[in-house]
Design a protein around this motif. Structure first.
Motif, PDB file in Angstrom:
ATOM      1  N   UNK A  76      10.378  -9.950  -2.256  1.00 20.42           N
ATOM      2  CA  UNK A  76       9.453  -9.246  -3.145  1.00 20.42           C
ATOM      3  C   UNK A  76       8.902 -10.217  -4.182  1.00 20.42           C
ATOM      4  N   UNK A  77       7.712  -9.898  -4.700  1.00 24.53           N
ATOM      5  CA  UNK A  77       7.131 -10.762  -5.721  1.00 24.53           C
ATOM      6  C   UNK A  77       6.145  -9.999  -6.588  1.00 24.53           C
ATOM      7  N   UNK A  78       5.915 -10.503  -7.782  1.00 24.96           N
ATOM      8  CA  UNK A  78       5.018  -9.824  -8.725  1.00 24.96           C
ATOM      9  C   UNK A  78       3.568  -9.884  -8.266  1.00 24.96           C
ATOM     10  N   UNK A  79       3.129 -11.016  -7.715  1.00 28.52           N
ATOM     11  CA  UNK A  79       1.740 -11.115  -7.251  1.00 28.52           C
ATOM     12  C   UNK A  79       1.470 -10.094  -6.154  1.00 28.52           C
ATOM     13  N   UNK A  80       2.339 -10.049  -5.159  1.00 27.54           N
ATOM     14  CA  UNK A  80       2.149  -9.096  -4.064  1.00 27.54           C
ATOM     15  C   UNK A  80       2.173  -7.662  -4.582  1.00 27.54           C
ATOM     16  N   UNK A  81       3.076  -7.390  -5.509  1.00 24.37           N
ATOM     17  CA  UNK A  81       3.216  -6.021  -6.007  1.00 24.37           C
ATOM     18  C   UNK A  81       1.989  -5.592  -6.800  1.00 24.37           C
ATOM     19  N   UNK A  82       1.447  -6.477  -7.611  1.00 23.83           N
ATOM     20  CA  UNK A  82       0.249  -6.130  -8.378  1.00 23.83           C
ATOM     21  C   UNK A  82      -0.980  -6.021  -7.477  1.00 23.83           C
ATOM     22  N   UNK A  83      -1.125  -6.921  -6.502  1.00 29.35           N
ATOM     23  CA  UNK A  83      -2.237  -6.786  -5.560  1.00 29.35           C
ATOM     24  C   UNK A  83      -2.140  -5.467  -4.809  1.00 29.35           C
ATOM     25  N   UNK A  84      -0.936  -5.111  -4.403  1.00 30.83           N
ATOM     26  CA  UNK A  84      -0.692  -3.828  -3.738  1.00 30.83           C
ATOM     27  C   UNK A  84      -1.097  -2.677  -4.656  1.00 30.83           C
ATOM     28  N   UNK A  85      -0.698  -2.740  -5.922  1.00 24.35           N
ATOM     29  CA  UNK A  85      -1.038  -1.667  -6.865  1.00 24.35           C
ATOM     30  C   UNK A  85      -2.545  -1.509  -6.997  1.00 24.35           C
ATOM     31  N   UNK A  86      -3.252  -2.632  -7.068  1.00 29.53           N
ATOM     32  CA  UNK A  86      -4.708  -2.580  -7.194  1.00 29.53           C
ATOM     33  C   UNK A  86      -5.339  -1.928  -5.964  1.00 29.53           C
ATOM     34  N   UNK A  87      -4.894  -2.355  -4.792  1.00 20.79           N
ATOM     35  CA  UNK A  87      -5.454  -1.814  -3.553  1.00 20.79           C
ATOM     36  C   UNK A  87      -5.178  -0.317  -3.439  1.00 20.79           C
ATOM     37  N   UNK A  88      -3.952   0.104  -3.716  1.00 25.29           N
ATOM     38  CA  UNK A  88      -3.615   1.516  -3.576  1.00 25.29           C
ATOM     39  C   UNK A  88      -4.366   2.381  -4.586  1.00 25.29           C
ATOM     40  N   UNK A  89      -4.542   1.876  -5.796  1.00 27.01           N
ATOM     41  CA  UNK A  89      -5.305   2.643  -6.781  1.00 27.01           C
ATOM     42  C   UNK A  89      -6.765   2.764  -6.358  1.00 27.01           C
ATOM     43  N   UNK A  90      -7.330   1.684  -5.857  1.00 26.05           N
ATOM     44  CA  UNK A  90      -8.715   1.751  -5.382  1.00 26.05           C
ATOM     45  C   UNK A  90      -8.810   2.682  -4.181  1.00 26.05           C
ATOM     46  N   UNK A  91      -7.830   2.629  -3.290  1.00 28.70           N
ATOM     47  CA  UNK A  91      -7.830   3.514  -2.121  1.00 28.70           C
ATOM     48  C   UNK A  91      -7.749   4.977  -2.544  1.00 28.70           C
ATOM     49  N   UNK A  92      -6.993   5.264  -3.599  1.00 24.11           N
ATOM     50  CA  UNK A  92      -6.907   6.642  -4.078  1.00 24.11           C
ATOM     51  C   UNK A  92      -8.285   7.162  -4.477  1.00 24.11           C
ATOM     52  N   UNK A  93      -9.094   6.281  -5.039  1.00 25.94           N
ATOM     53  CA  UNK A  93     -10.455   6.654  -5.452  1.00 25.94           C
ATOM     54  C   UNK A  93     -11.390   6.777  -4.245  1.00 25.94           C
TER      55      UNK A  93
END
Length: 585
Positions: free
Chosen positions: A281-298
């Motif tokens: 696990x890593x912070x970069x991957x986790x934040x990129x994931x968060x960005x993608x999932x939030x955009x996908x929610x929209x």
């Protein structure tokens, strides 16, 4: 007019026509004439470049079907030389707008590759740039109905993926077997990486968000075509569903990648059967994931409200993990000193995460309006930086500007500063293109030529399109088109850098799906990396000059590989330009 004079006129006209045909037919292809090998819209600025140390005088357009000259002009010498010191001459035929197929002819020099002029000139290229992602699908057969001659068996079901020691936890100890199917192969290899999927997914969803009506009608001929979801989003879903499996449900952290320990050989995907792992696990991957999932929610809410809820929860859980683990950097060499087996595939190690925080906060704020996320943005640096996998700040800022009408709590002066910085950057690229030998913003600075330089050209194009969207200034749109001209052949190598499109295109990309089937042409619609003077692969290059440092050899992962994060901005550029032509804005 007397009968004698009339006969002289008729005979003279016939002789001139025959002489013109003879002249045109005697001209041989000369690759010194650099041109967009697909073509132009009727009302578009249309330019070719000729490299010549000798005087270049007149030129003409030859109508291939009707076998006649339809336009004549005079070459203009550029004040700028190329990076290798060559003289460049500009052939401007913007005043000609008749639909058809043409060649440029220059007496005593030669003729160009053929090209077209019509209002849908980039439509098939746009589709192919997105269909390329279908060809990259893991875990599924690609039947002939959709893949044509590139049909293949399913590779990598990824239902037996092991937890690598670097990713072990109490609930998921080393060796735990989990399932993580679907997703796209990242590049020329068969692995799947969250960080690189991040910017790829963000770019494609942004493309849809700006031009939804265009994509509502586009048919990519994929298995999902004809359902209620636009094809571009169906393709995004294939990777989105894989990304969800990369989050540890126990704590919200996201694994950096799903990979073999070493790169597979140059074999078809169903023959590449080495053990695959969830790695660290890593912070970069986790934040990129968060960005993608939030955009996908929209983006997906109109098509699947229940799916949007899942994506937003995943994004928020990832954000919370990152808050608790703000500096878990992926450092592959350090991990390999502690954990076995050693992992030697693509690292995507990013040691500065400021931009990932900005992107994730931007996307989450747009969806939730939660001031927790605005607190990250309020004091963030707003200077323009061109996006790349390791620099995603402006992925978030682009989204904020596209959604500013619904962001009433953000101070207008803060958003205005974003616009000022964006326009200033666009102006800089536009001006660079005006004084560059190939008449494109790309290459205005030799530092443009890095690993994946064609993605640099594409992302410059996206910036210019965003400046056009905000300002309505057509100079920005023209400069974006000029970068597309660069990619499609008006450049220092004369290649159209997209497989299958143009007359001189990459035939031997560093792409396992292609190399493993040498009996077939390269899969179409893939943008190769482009000139890279660092030449990290030690292949045989024809030149060390930055913009000429390209070789069409399959050993060249430094200049001739394909990658999803390069195809995504190219798909944005070409589809957006076609959508603007179709819709008028």
């Amino acid at each position: 007019m007397s009968i004698k004079l009339l006969l002289v006129f008729i005979i003279g006209s016939l002789w001139t026509g025959c002489a013109t045909n003879q002249l045109t037919n005697s001209l041989e292809l000369n690759e010194a004439i650099r041109i967009n090998q697909l073509g132009f819209f009727p009302e578009q600025h249309k330019v070719a470049i000729v490299l010549s140390e000798d005087q270049v005088g007149s030129f003409f357009l030859w109508d291939i079907e009707n076998e006649k000259i339809v336009f004549e002009g005079i070459a203009e010498k550029s004040d700028a030389k190329t990076l290798s010191g060559k003289s460049a001459w500009k052939l401007d035929f913007s005043d000609f707008s008749t639909t058809g197929n043409y060649e440029i002819g220059i007496p005593e020099i030669g003729k160009s590759y053929p090209f077209a002029i019509h209002s849908q000139v980039y439509e098939e290229l746009g589709k192919a740039s997105l269909k390329a992602f279908y060809f990259q699908r893991a875990s599924t057969d690609l039947p002939e109905e959709f893949a044509g001659i590139w049909a293949r068996k399913a590779g990598h079901p990824d239902d037996q993926v092991a937890i690598h020691p670097s990713a072990a936890s109490d609930l998921r100890p080393e060796g735990t077997i989990l399932s993580a199917p679907k997703g796209w192969y990242d590049a020329g290899d068969y692995n799947k990486y969250i960080v690189n999927s991040g910017i790829t997914m963000g770019t494609l969803m942004s493309l849809y968000e700006v031009y939804p009506n265009y994509f509502a009608e586009q048919n990519l001929s994929i298995p999902e075509s004809g359902n209620a979801v636009p094809d571009i989003l169906d393709e995004v879903l294939w990777n989105l569903e894989w990304m969800l499996t990369m989050q540890d449900p126990a704590d919200g952290g996201v694994y950096h990648k799903l990979t073999t320990a070493r790169f597979e050989g140059m074999v078809e995907p169903h023959k590449a059967v080495n053990q695959r792992y969830f790695v660290s696990k890593g912070t970069a991957a986790t934040l990129d994931f968060a960005a993608v999932m939030a955009q996908a929610a929209r983006i997906f809410k109109p098509f699947s409200p229940e799916g949007a809820v899942v994506y937003l929860k995943a994004a928020e859980k990832a954000w919370n993990w990152a808050i608790q683990n703000p500096e878990v950097y992926y450092r592959q060499n350090d991990l390999n000193k502690t954990f076995k087996p050693e992992v030697l595939t693509g690292a995507y190690g990013d040691q500065n995460l400021t931009d990932e925080w900005i992107w994730a906060a931007s996307e989450l704020y747009i969806v939730t309006q939660n001031l927790e996320y605005w607190d990250i943005l309020a004091s963030a640096n707003q200077d323009y930086q061109l996006p790349s996998w390791s620099q995603v700040k402006w992925m978030g800022y682009y989204s904020l500007l596209r959604n500013e009408d619904s962001l009433d709590q953000i101070p207008r002066e803060w958003l205005s500063m974003l616009k000022v910085n964006l326009i200033a950057a666009a102006d800089s690229y536009h001006q660079a293109g005006l004084s560059q030998a190939y008449s494109s913003p790309m290459g205005g600075n030799p530092k443009d030529f890095i690993w994946g330089s064609n993605a640099v050209a594409s992302n410059q194009g996206i910036l210019l399109l965003e400046a056009y969207r905000l300002s309505g200034k057509t100079d920005y749109l023209q400069s974006a088109k000029s970068n597309l001209d660069y990619i499609l052949g008006r450049n220092a190598t004369g290649f159209s850098y997209v497989t299958g499109f143009g007359r001189k295109t990459p035939m031997h990309p560093h792409h396992r799906l292609a190399i493993s089937r040498p009996d077939l042409p390269a899969l179409p619609g893939f943008l190769v990396g482009g000139p890279n003077p660092s030449q990290q692969d030690n292949c045989d290059y024809p030149s060390d000059v930055p913009d000429e440092s390209f070789t069409d050899l399959d050993c060249s992962y430094a200049s001739n590989e394909i990658a999803i994060n390069w195809n995504a901005p190219f798909a944005f550029l070409v589809n957006a330009i076609q959508a603007i032509e179709k819709n008028g804005k």
